[in-house]
Scaffold this active site. Sequence first.
Site, PDB file in Angstrom:
ATOM      1  N   ALA A  93      24.639  35.258 -43.863  1.00  0.00           N
ATOM      2  CA  ALA A  93      23.652  35.030 -43.156  1.00  0.00           C
ATOM      3  C   ALA A  93      23.133  36.061 -41.849  1.00  0.00           C
ATOM      4  O   ALA A  93      21.788  36.379 -41.725  1.00  0.00           O
ATOM      5  CB  ALA A  93      23.917  33.676 -42.094  1.00  0.00           C
ATOM      6  N   VAL A 151      21.465  38.762 -44.032  1.00  0.00           N
ATOM      7  CA  VAL A 151      20.326  38.409 -44.941  1.00  0.00           C
ATOM      8  C   VAL A 151      19.215  37.658 -43.980  1.00  0.00           C
ATOM      9  O   VAL A 151      17.787  38.203 -43.933  1.00  0.00           O
ATOM     10  CB  VAL A 151      20.420  37.213 -45.920  1.00  0.00           C
ATOM     11  CG1 VAL A 151      19.062  36.851 -46.383  1.00  0.00           C
ATOM     12  CG2 VAL A 151      21.552  37.813 -46.927  1.00  0.00           C
ATOM     13  N   GLU A 152      19.423  37.294 -42.605  1.00  0.00           N
ATOM     14  CA  GLU A 152      18.563  36.588 -41.869  1.00  0.00           C
ATOM     15  C   GLU A 152      18.294  37.262 -40.672  1.00  0.00           C
ATOM     16  O   GLU A 152      17.684  36.851 -39.700  1.00  0.00           O
ATOM     17  CB  GLU A 152      19.290  35.304 -41.188  1.00  0.00           C
ATOM     18  CG  GLU A 152      19.252  34.193 -42.224  1.00  0.00           C
ATOM     19  CD  GLU A 152      18.046  33.767 -43.219  1.00  0.00           C
ATOM     20  OE1 GLU A 152      16.993  34.102 -42.565  1.00  0.00           O
ATOM     21  OE2 GLU A 152      18.116  33.673 -44.209  1.00  0.00           O
ATOM     22  N   GLY A 153      18.836  38.568 -40.669  1.00  0.00           N
ATOM     23  CA  GLY A 153      18.340  39.786 -39.511  1.00  0.00           C
ATOM     24  C   GLY A 153      18.922  39.678 -38.201  1.00  0.00           C
ATOM     25  O   GLY A 153      18.489  39.974 -37.243  1.00  0.00           O
TER      26      GLY A 153
END
Length: 126
Positions: A92, A95-97
Site C-alpha cells: 500500500a 503503490v498508493e503513494g
Amino acid sequence: QFRVPIAEFGGIQEAMAKAGSDGLITIAGGDVMNAIVDNHEAPMVISSVMKQNCTERGRRIVECGMDIAAGSAICRGDKNYMGNAYMSLPIAITVEGANIMTRSFQIIGQGLTRCHPHMSDLLKAL
C-alpha cells in the site's frame, strides 16, 4: 490475567482512540473527494494529498491494531486477523503513494505547478 477487560486499559483505549479518529478522518476525506468528483471536478492536487494521507492513516490504524492484539497479531494462522493487513502495508505504501519519493513529486510538484499562478509560465520559459 488481570481480571479486567482489555478495553479498560489506558494504553488500549489510547490506541483505539487513535485508530478510531484516523478511520473517521479517512472516511470523511473519502466523502469529500466523492462529493468533489460527483460535482464533475478533477482535483489533482487534493486527490494526491488524500491518497497519501489515507495510506498513511491506514498504516497507523494497522499499527495500533498490532499494538492492541499484541502476541496474537504476530502468530501466523487462521485466527490472526491483523497479520495479513500488516504484511500488505509495504504494498500500500509503495503503490498508493505514501512513500517519500512519490509523496514529494505528487504533492509538492503538482501543487506548485498547478496552484501557483506564474509557475506554469516559468516552466514553459525554461
